[in-house]
Design an enzyme around this catalytic site. Structure first.
Site, PDB file in Angstrom:
ATOM      1  N   ARG A   1       1.863   8.641   8.921  1.00  0.00           N
ATOM      2  CA  ARG A   1       1.356  10.252   8.721  1.00  0.00           C
ATOM      3  C   ARG A   1       0.342  10.805   9.571  1.00  0.00           C
ATOM      4  O   ARG A   1       0.495  11.629   9.944  1.00  0.00           O
ATOM      5  CB  ARG A   1       1.025  10.158   7.217  1.00  0.00           C
ATOM      6  CG  ARG A   1       2.027  10.554   6.273  1.00  0.00           C
ATOM      7  CD  ARG A   1       1.726  10.609   4.777  1.00  0.00           C
ATOM      8  NE  ARG A   1       2.912  11.353   4.094  1.00  0.00           N
ATOM      9  CZ  ARG A   1       3.915  10.733   3.751  1.00  0.00           C
ATOM     10  NH1 ARG A   1       4.245   9.417   4.035  1.00  0.00           N
ATOM     11  NH2 ARG A   1       4.646  11.454   2.933  1.00  0.00           N
TER      12      ARG A   1
ATOM     13  N   GLU B   1      -2.404   5.073   2.739  1.00  0.00           N
ATOM     14  CA  GLU B   1      -2.135   3.592   2.480  1.00  0.00           C
ATOM     15  C   GLU B   1      -3.651   3.004   1.949  1.00  0.00           C
ATOM     16  O   GLU B   1      -3.845   2.086   1.045  1.00  0.00           O
ATOM     17  CB  GLU B   1      -1.466   2.928   3.509  1.00  0.00           C
ATOM     18  CG  GLU B   1      -0.141   3.127   3.777  1.00  0.00           C
ATOM     19  CD  GLU B   1       0.225   4.307   4.459  1.00  0.00           C
ATOM     20  OE1 GLU B   1      -0.807   5.053   4.977  1.00  0.00           O
ATOM     21  OE2 GLU B   1       1.351   4.715   4.844  1.00  0.00           O
TER      22      GLU B   1
ATOM     23  N   ASP C   1       0.803  -1.435  -0.055  1.00  0.00           N
ATOM     24  CA  ASP C   1       0.148   0.041   0.105  1.00  0.00           C
ATOM     25  C   ASP C   1       0.762   1.258   0.006  1.00  0.00           C
ATOM     26  O   ASP C   1       0.318   2.375   0.309  1.00  0.00           O
ATOM     27  CB  ASP C   1      -1.018   0.009   1.048  1.00  0.00           C
ATOM     28  CG  ASP C   1      -0.217  -0.157   2.564  1.00  0.00           C
ATOM     29  OD1 ASP C   1       0.987   0.075   2.456  1.00  0.00           O
ATOM     30  OD2 ASP C   1      -0.777  -0.651   3.497  1.00  0.00           O
TER      31      ASP C   1
ATOM     32  N   HIS D   1       5.531   5.752  12.740  1.00  0.00           N
ATOM     33  CA  HIS D   1       6.003   6.590  11.605  1.00  0.00           C
ATOM     34  C   HIS D   1       4.666   7.091  10.808  1.00  0.00           C
ATOM     35  O   HIS D   1       4.664   7.799  10.029  1.00  0.00           O
ATOM     36  CB  HIS D   1       6.780   5.771  10.498  1.00  0.00           C
ATOM     37  CG  HIS D   1       5.901   4.579  10.000  1.00  0.00           C
ATOM     38  ND1 HIS D   1       5.239   4.827   8.825  1.00  0.00           N
ATOM     39  CD2 HIS D   1       5.915   3.387  10.289  1.00  0.00           C
ATOM     40  CE1 HIS D   1       4.602   3.412   8.446  1.00  0.00           C
ATOM     41  NE2 HIS D   1       5.222   2.622   9.260  1.00  0.00           N
TER      42      HIS D   1
ATOM     43  N   HIS E   1      12.357   5.888  13.120  1.00  0.00           N
ATOM     44  CA  HIS E   1      12.189   5.989  11.834  1.00  0.00           C
ATOM     45  C   HIS E   1      12.763   7.296  11.247  1.00  0.00           C
ATOM     46  O   HIS E   1      12.871   8.298  12.058  1.00  0.00           O
ATOM     47  CB  HIS E   1      10.720   6.061  11.199  1.00  0.00           C
ATOM     48  CG  HIS E   1      10.441   6.019   9.948  1.00  0.00           C
ATOM     49  ND1 HIS E   1      10.802   6.935   8.924  1.00  0.00           N
ATOM     50  CD2 HIS E   1       9.774   5.203   9.263  1.00  0.00           C
ATOM     51  CE1 HIS E   1      10.229   6.893   7.768  1.00  0.00           C
ATOM     52  NE2 HIS E   1       9.774   5.487   7.803  1.00  0.00           N
TER      53      HIS E   1
ATOM     54  N   GLU F   1      -0.086  -9.013  -1.118  1.00  0.00           N
ATOM     55  CA  GLU F   1      -0.551  -8.444   0.138  1.00  0.00           C
ATOM     56  C   GLU F   1      -1.864  -7.724  -0.112  1.00  0.00           C
ATOM     57  O   GLU F   1      -2.145  -6.432   0.142  1.00  0.00           O
ATOM     58  CB  GLU F   1       0.252  -7.782   1.274  1.00  0.00           C
ATOM     59  CG  GLU F   1      -0.212  -7.329   2.307  1.00  0.00           C
ATOM     60  CD  GLU F   1       0.600  -6.693   3.346  1.00  0.00           C
ATOM     61  OE1 GLU F   1       0.397  -5.194   3.186  1.00  0.00           O
ATOM     62  OE2 GLU F   1       1.544  -7.312   4.072  1.00  0.00           O
TER      63      GLU F   1
HETATM   64  C1  UD1 Z   1       6.239   5.044   3.623  1.00  0.00           C
HETATM   65  C2  UD1 Z   1       5.019   4.617   3.259  1.00  0.00           C
HETATM   66  C3  UD1 Z   1       4.198   3.744   4.278  1.00  0.00           C
HETATM   67  C4  UD1 Z   1       5.039   2.719   4.766  1.00  0.00           C
HETATM   68  C5  UD1 Z   1       6.579   3.261   5.274  1.00  0.00           C
HETATM   69  C6  UD1 Z   1       7.240   2.176   5.747  1.00  0.00           C
HETATM   70  C7  UD1 Z   1       3.996   6.373   1.584  1.00  0.00           C
HETATM   71  C8  UD1 Z   1       3.381   7.347   1.186  1.00  0.00           C
HETATM   72  N1  UD1 Z   1       4.371   5.825   2.782  1.00  0.00           N
HETATM   73  O1  UD1 Z   1       6.304   5.924   4.812  1.00  0.00           O
HETATM   74  O2  UD1 Z   1       3.095   3.456   3.536  1.00  0.00           O
HETATM   75  O3  UD1 Z   1       4.353   2.190   5.837  1.00  0.00           O
HETATM   76  O4  UD1 Z   1       6.944   4.003   4.354  1.00  0.00           O
HETATM   77  O5  UD1 Z   1       8.256   2.596   6.684  1.00  0.00           O
HETATM   78  O6  UD1 Z   1       4.321   5.433   0.566  1.00  0.00           O
HETATM   79  N2  UD1 Z   1      13.774   8.723   5.278  1.00  0.00           N
HETATM   80  C9  UD1 Z   1      15.066   8.767   5.182  1.00  0.00           C
HETATM   81  N3  UD1 Z   1      15.751   7.622   4.904  1.00  0.00           N
HETATM   82  C10 UD1 Z   1      15.030   6.394   4.641  1.00  0.00           C
HETATM   83  C11 UD1 Z   1      13.607   6.490   4.626  1.00  0.00           C
HETATM   84  C12 UD1 Z   1      12.825   7.609   4.913  1.00  0.00           C
HETATM   85  O7  UD1 Z   1      15.997   9.709   5.530  1.00  0.00           O
HETATM   86  O8  UD1 Z   1      15.590   5.246   4.327  1.00  0.00           O
HETATM   87  C13 UD1 Z   1      13.260  10.041   5.434  1.00  0.00           C
HETATM   88  C14 UD1 Z   1      13.185  10.999   4.431  1.00  0.00           C
HETATM   89  O9  UD1 Z   1      13.195  12.456   4.810  1.00  0.00           O
HETATM   90  C15 UD1 Z   1      11.755  10.769   3.583  1.00  0.00           C
HETATM   91  C16 UD1 Z   1      10.742  10.565   4.685  1.00  0.00           C
HETATM   92  O10 UD1 Z   1      11.742   9.859   5.818  1.00  0.00           O
HETATM   93  O11 UD1 Z   1      11.314  12.128   3.005  1.00  0.00           O
HETATM   94  C17 UD1 Z   1       9.617   9.951   4.584  1.00  0.00           C
HETATM   95  O12 UD1 Z   1       9.536   8.877   3.658  1.00  0.00           O
HETATM   96  P1  UD1 Z   1       8.383   8.294   3.199  1.00  0.00           P
HETATM   97  O13 UD1 Z   1       8.621   7.044   2.249  1.00  0.00           O
HETATM   98  O14 UD1 Z   1       7.919   9.399   1.921  1.00  0.00           O
HETATM   99  O15 UD1 Z   1       7.336   7.940   4.011  1.00  0.00           O
HETATM  100  P2  UD1 Z   1       7.244   6.813   5.385  1.00  0.00           P
HETATM  101  O16 UD1 Z   1       6.366   7.703   6.578  1.00  0.00           O
HETATM  102  O17 UD1 Z   1       8.576   6.297   5.311  1.00  0.00           O
HETATM  103  N1  UDP Z   2      11.801  -3.219  10.995  1.00  0.00           N
HETATM  104  C1  UDP Z   2      12.969  -3.202  10.924  1.00  0.00           C
HETATM  105  N2  UDP Z   2      13.759  -2.565  11.481  1.00  0.00           N
HETATM  106  C2  UDP Z   2      13.496  -1.520  12.419  1.00  0.00           C
HETATM  107  C3  UDP Z   2      12.037  -1.313  12.613  1.00  0.00           C
HETATM  108  C4  UDP Z   2      11.332  -2.229  11.700  1.00  0.00           C
HETATM  109  O1  UDP Z   2      13.656  -4.293  10.235  1.00  0.00           O
HETATM  110  O2  UDP Z   2      14.335  -0.710  12.998  1.00  0.00           O
HETATM  111  C5  UDP Z   2      11.018  -4.211  10.108  1.00  0.00           C
HETATM  112  C6  UDP Z   2       9.758  -4.699  11.222  1.00  0.00           C
HETATM  113  O3  UDP Z   2      10.324  -6.049  11.550  1.00  0.00           O
HETATM  114  C7  UDP Z   2       8.784  -4.787   9.767  1.00  0.00           C
HETATM  115  C8  UDP Z   2       9.118  -3.723   8.926  1.00  0.00           C
HETATM  116  O4  UDP Z   2      10.295  -3.263   9.265  1.00  0.00           O
HETATM  117  O5  UDP Z   2       9.002  -6.046   9.127  1.00  0.00           O
HETATM  118  C9  UDP Z   2       8.038  -2.675   9.361  1.00  0.00           C
HETATM  119  O6  UDP Z   2       8.227  -1.421   8.604  1.00  0.00           O
HETATM  120  P1  UDP Z   2       7.327  -0.037   8.910  1.00  0.00           P
HETATM  121  O7  UDP Z   2       6.981  -0.158  10.313  1.00  0.00           O
HETATM  122  O8  UDP Z   2       8.401   0.966   8.469  1.00  0.00           O
HETATM  123  O9  UDP Z   2       6.424  -0.151   7.829  1.00  0.00           O
HETATM  124  P2  UDP Z   2       4.790  -0.867   7.772  1.00  0.00           P
HETATM  125  O10 UDP Z   2       4.985  -2.048   8.129  1.00  0.00           O
HETATM  126  O11 UDP Z   2       3.998   0.046   8.678  1.00  0.00           O
HETATM  127  O12 UDP Z   2       4.566  -0.433   6.319  1.00  0.00           O
END
Ligand code: UD1
Ligand code: UDP
Length: 379
Positions: free
Chosen positions: A211, A134, A98, A209, A242, A120
């Site tokens: 939004r 999502e 998602d 994390h 995160h 999924e």
């Molecule tokens: C995203 C997904 C969410 C998923 C989550 C898992 C969307 C809109 N959101 O949310 O569905 O549950 O990932 O974690 O698709 N950033 C870093 N390094 C990284 C990753 C993120 O610096 O490796 C920072 C960056 O500033 C980036 C921000 O996090 O702009 C947000 O990342 P983004 O993928 O847009 O949203 P998530 O909240 O991570």
């Molecule tokens: N996870 C990880 N390291 C961390 C935190 C989470 O590997 O420090 C793994 C966790 O076991 C799960 C996945 O990341 O499999 C969940 O990711 P996240 O919570 O970012 O996203 P969501 O599942 O909500 O989309």
């Protein structure tokens, strides 16, 4: 006989964890050419998983920017995939879950008239803004998909209620259980970077994390965590934060440099999964943790108002507590004080799979490609 080319597209940490078993199974089939494309909507958090599972992407759009918004991710994925789809001409595109990468990749495949398989599929809250974006991402991906890999019967029913034809849905289990089984080991030894954590204490593993929780909701959650460590001296909070600055800055401001609160960089999956196995309680707004922790027998308090994963709630291992400080604090306090309540929640259940989801998915993919070849030969 060459069966065809399958393109797997994903962009974030959880997608990578959940697609790794599928890629592994696909690569065992010599007659299928597998092309891996990452949007890199996440960067470091994605790379940790790619490295662990030995996945080397064929294409990397390298999209991540600090504080990116939904528009820029969508545009970047669409624009990047246009050329790749034209060059590669896959027979099937597989996406997961998602995220915005998921939806944009499914849309790009549709524009190129390439069928989409949704791994999924069928999770729903029926609330457009929770989780945001999502719920809409997965609903729209479902509209675009040809093959729906539903993890449970509940998700299958959701798809049927949206008039998806039953012959396009397969209940496969969730591939996260495949990944987890491969990763968690009893007696796992953590490396020295975690030496500050006293594993004899009761660990509360925390992640946040979402939004829709940014701002006041997260403040409330963190305030409840503070109350808990102040009240319970044998409790330690382990919180891999995160990388999103919106989350990171607030966590550091409210929880940084406090005794028995360990804020840390995102952990690589192997360490994280094994730490979950050593925890007493999991508190999270994550989706994936709601699937993993129940299978390890860990009570989960879900820091959200809605969930698309009702199976473990029904089984009693997960409780939806929302984000109001008092409710979060009281739910955790009860688990810490009331042993019989804890025992009732702490039982291992596996509504999300038996570790063979990826095998089932790849069987369906093979059949799909056979039928396509047959149809092409008839024409
Ligand atoms: C995203 C997904 C969410 C998923 C989550 C898992 C969307 C809109 N959101 O949310 O569905 O549950 O990932 O974690 O698709 N950033 C870093 N390094 C990284 C990753 C993120 O610096 O490796 C920072 C960056 O500033 C980036 C921000 O996090 O702009 C947000 O990342 P983004 O993928 O847009 O949203 P998530 O909240 O991570
Ligand atoms: N996870 C990880 N390291 C961390 C935190 C989470 O590997 O420090 C793994 C966790 O076991 C799960 C996945 O990341 O499999 C969940 O990711 P996240 O919570 O970012 O996203 P969501 O599942 O909500 O989309």
């Amino acid at each position: 006989m060459r069966l065809g080319k399958v393109m797997v597209v994903f962009g974030t940490r959880p997608e990578a964890i959940k697609m790794a078993p599928v890629i592994k199974e696909l690569k065992k089939v010599a007659d299928i050419e597998t092309v891996v494309v990452v949007s890199a909507q996440h960067r470091e958090m994605l790379d940790q998983v790619l490295q662990l599972f030995g996945i080397i992407p064929d294409y990397d759009l390298d999209l991540m920017k600090e504080k990116q918004d939904l528009y820029s991710i969508t545009i970047g994925v669409l624009a990047g995939l246009k050329d790749i789809m034209e060059a590669e001409q896959p027979d099937l595109v597989l996406v997961h879950g998602d995220t915005t990468t998921t939806f944009a990749a499914a849309l790009a495949a549709f524009y190129a008239r390439i069928p989409v398989g949704h791994v999924e599929a069928g999770l729903r809250t029926r609330n457009k803004y929770s989780p945001y974006p999502e719920e809409m991402n997965r609903s729209l991906t479902g509209r675009l998909a040809e093959l729906h890999f539903a993890p449970t019967d509940v998700s299958r029913e959701n798809l049927l209620a949206e008039s998806v034809a039953s012959f396009k849905i397969w209940v496969t289990g969730n591939t996260v259980i495949d990944a987890l089984i491969e990763t968690v080991r009893e007696g796992y030894r953590f490396d020295d970077s975690l030496q500050d954590i006293d594993l004899n204490n009761r660990l509360i593993l925390v992640t946040t994390h979402r939004r829709e929780n940014w701002g006041d909701h997260m403040r409330d959650i963190y305030a409840a965590l503070l109350q808990l460590v102040e009240e319970f001296e044998d409790v330690e909070i382990v919180f891999p934060v995160h990388r999103n600055p919106t989350v990171k800055n607030l966590a550091e401001e409210m929880l940084g440099r406090r005794p028995r609160i360990h804020l840390m960089e995102p952990l690589e999956y192997e360490t994280f999964a094994n730490l979950m196995n050593s925890s007493y309680i999991v508190m999270t707004d994550s989706g994936g943790l709601q699937e993993e922790a129940p299978s390890l027998g860990k009570p989960v308090l879900v820091l959200r108002d809605t969930t698309e994963r009702p199976e473990a709630i029904q089984a009693g291992t997960v409780q939806l507590v929302g984000t109001v400080q008092k409710n979060v604090y009281e739910a955790a306090r009860r688990l810490l004080l009331d042993r019989s309540h804890y025992e009732k929640m702490a039982h291992a259940i596996n509504p999300y799979g038996d570790g063979k989801a990826a095998i089932r998915i790849v069987e369906v993919v093979k059949d799909f490609l056979y039928v396509r070849i047959g149809a092409a030969n008839l024409n």
